[in-house]
Design a protein around this motif. Sequence first.
Motif, short mmCIF file in Angstrom:
data_model
loop_
_atom_site.label_atom_id
_atom_site.label_comp_id
_atom_site.label_asym_id
_atom_site.label_seq_id
_atom_site.Cartn_x
_atom_site.Cartn_y
_atom_site.Cartn_z
N GLY A 39 42.37 47.20 41.15
CA GLY A 39 41.51 46.10 40.89
C GLY A 39 42.46 44.69 40.90
N LEU A 40 43.52 44.68 40.06
CA LEU A 40 44.26 43.55 40.26
C LEU A 40 44.87 43.11 41.39
CD1 LEU A 40 46.29 44.02 36.57
CD2 LEU A 40 44.40 42.35 37.28
N SER A 41 45.43 44.23 42.04
CA SER A 41 45.88 44.25 43.69
C SER A 41 44.81 43.47 44.45
CB SER A 41 46.39 45.54 44.09
OG SER A 41 46.74 45.38 45.50
N GLU A 42 43.49 43.95 44.50
CA GLU A 42 42.65 43.50 45.10
C GLU A 42 42.25 41.90 45.03
OE1 GLU A 42 39.12 45.77 44.52
OE2 GLU A 42 40.15 47.62 45.80
N ALA A 75 36.16 47.66 40.47
CA ALA A 75 36.88 48.63 40.56
C ALA A 75 36.59 49.89 39.60
CB ALA A 75 38.54 48.36 40.69
N MET A 76 36.60 49.38 38.45
CA MET A 76 36.19 50.51 37.52
C MET A 76 34.86 51.03 37.71
SD MET A 76 38.85 50.47 35.52
CE MET A 76 38.39 51.03 33.92
N HIS A 77 33.85 50.25 38.08
CA HIS A 77 32.55 50.82 38.51
C HIS A 77 32.80 51.76 39.76
CE1 HIS A 77 29.84 48.87 35.73
NE2 HIS A 77 30.33 47.80 35.78
N ARG A 78 33.53 51.51 40.72
CA ARG A 78 33.73 52.46 41.54
C ARG A 78 34.56 53.46 41.31
NH1 ARG A 78 36.73 49.13 45.60
NH2 ARG A 78 37.42 47.76 44.17
N ARG A 79 35.25 53.61 40.35
CA ARG A 79 35.88 54.97 39.94
C ARG A 79 35.01 55.72 39.29
NH1 ARG A 79 37.36 54.65 34.47
NH2 ARG A 79 38.14 56.68 34.02
N LYS A 80 34.16 55.16 38.50
CA LYS A 80 33.10 55.87 37.85
C LYS A 80 32.13 56.72 38.70
CE LYS A 80 32.17 55.16 33.33
NZ LYS A 80 32.33 56.23 32.42
N ARG A 81 31.79 55.85 39.80
CA ARG A 81 30.90 56.56 40.96
C ARG A 81 31.53 57.32 41.90
NH1 ARG A 81 28.48 50.90 41.54
NH2 ARG A 81 30.19 50.72 42.86
N LYS A 108 37.52 35.43 37.93
CA LYS A 108 37.41 36.27 39.12
C LYS A 108 38.26 37.65 39.12
CE LYS A 108 38.01 35.30 44.21
NZ LYS A 108 38.39 34.43 45.26
N ALA A 109 39.25 37.44 38.82
CA ALA A 109 40.32 38.70 38.79
C ALA A 109 39.66 39.81 37.72
CB ALA A 109 41.59 38.46 38.05
N GLY A 110 38.98 39.34 36.51
CA GLY A 110 38.34 40.18 35.61
C GLY A 110 37.02 40.77 36.29
N ARG A 111 36.18 40.08 37.02
CA ARG A 111 35.33 40.76 38.14
C ARG A 111 35.83 41.70 39.10
NH1 ARG A 111 33.33 35.18 37.67
NH2 ARG A 111 34.13 34.96 39.53
N THR A 112 36.72 41.66 39.56
CA THR A 112 37.49 42.33 40.63
C THR A 112 37.69 43.72 40.02
OG1 THR A 112 38.06 40.38 41.76
CG2 THR A 112 38.92 42.78 42.36
N VAL A 113 38.29 43.59 38.90
CA VAL A 113 38.90 44.67 38.14
C VAL A 113 37.55 45.20 37.74
CG1 VAL A 113 39.77 45.67 36.10
CG2 VAL A 113 40.98 43.71 37.38
N LYS A 114 36.49 44.84 37.10
CA LYS A 114 35.36 45.58 36.56
C LYS A 114 34.93 46.25 37.82
CE LYS A 114 30.99 44.17 34.39
NZ LYS A 114 30.30 43.30 33.78
#
Length: 82
Positions: free
Chosen positions: A51-54, A21-27, A13-19
């Motif tokens: 992402g980790l904080s979320e 956040a990374m997509h939102r950064r790219k957008r 679940k943590a990995g998905r949240t970070v992923k």
Amino acid sequence: MAARKSRRKYSPKAGRTVKSAMHRRKRGTLRRGKSGHGGRVTSRKQAIAIGLSEARKKGARVPARGRRRRTRSSGARKARRR
């Protein structure tokens, strides 16, 4: 001696949240502050930290944050160099 099962440090679940956040950064939609006053995040490391904080807030298994080290102010460093 029996081999112990190692437990994952980060939950899936943590990995998905970070992923996410990374997509939102790219957008260009990942922001620093909740209220929108913070600027757009461009740093990869900062996006991972957000992402980790979320993930922590959602209750995912994430190791605790490291303690911040106290550093000297730049003025004190410059004075010491002289």
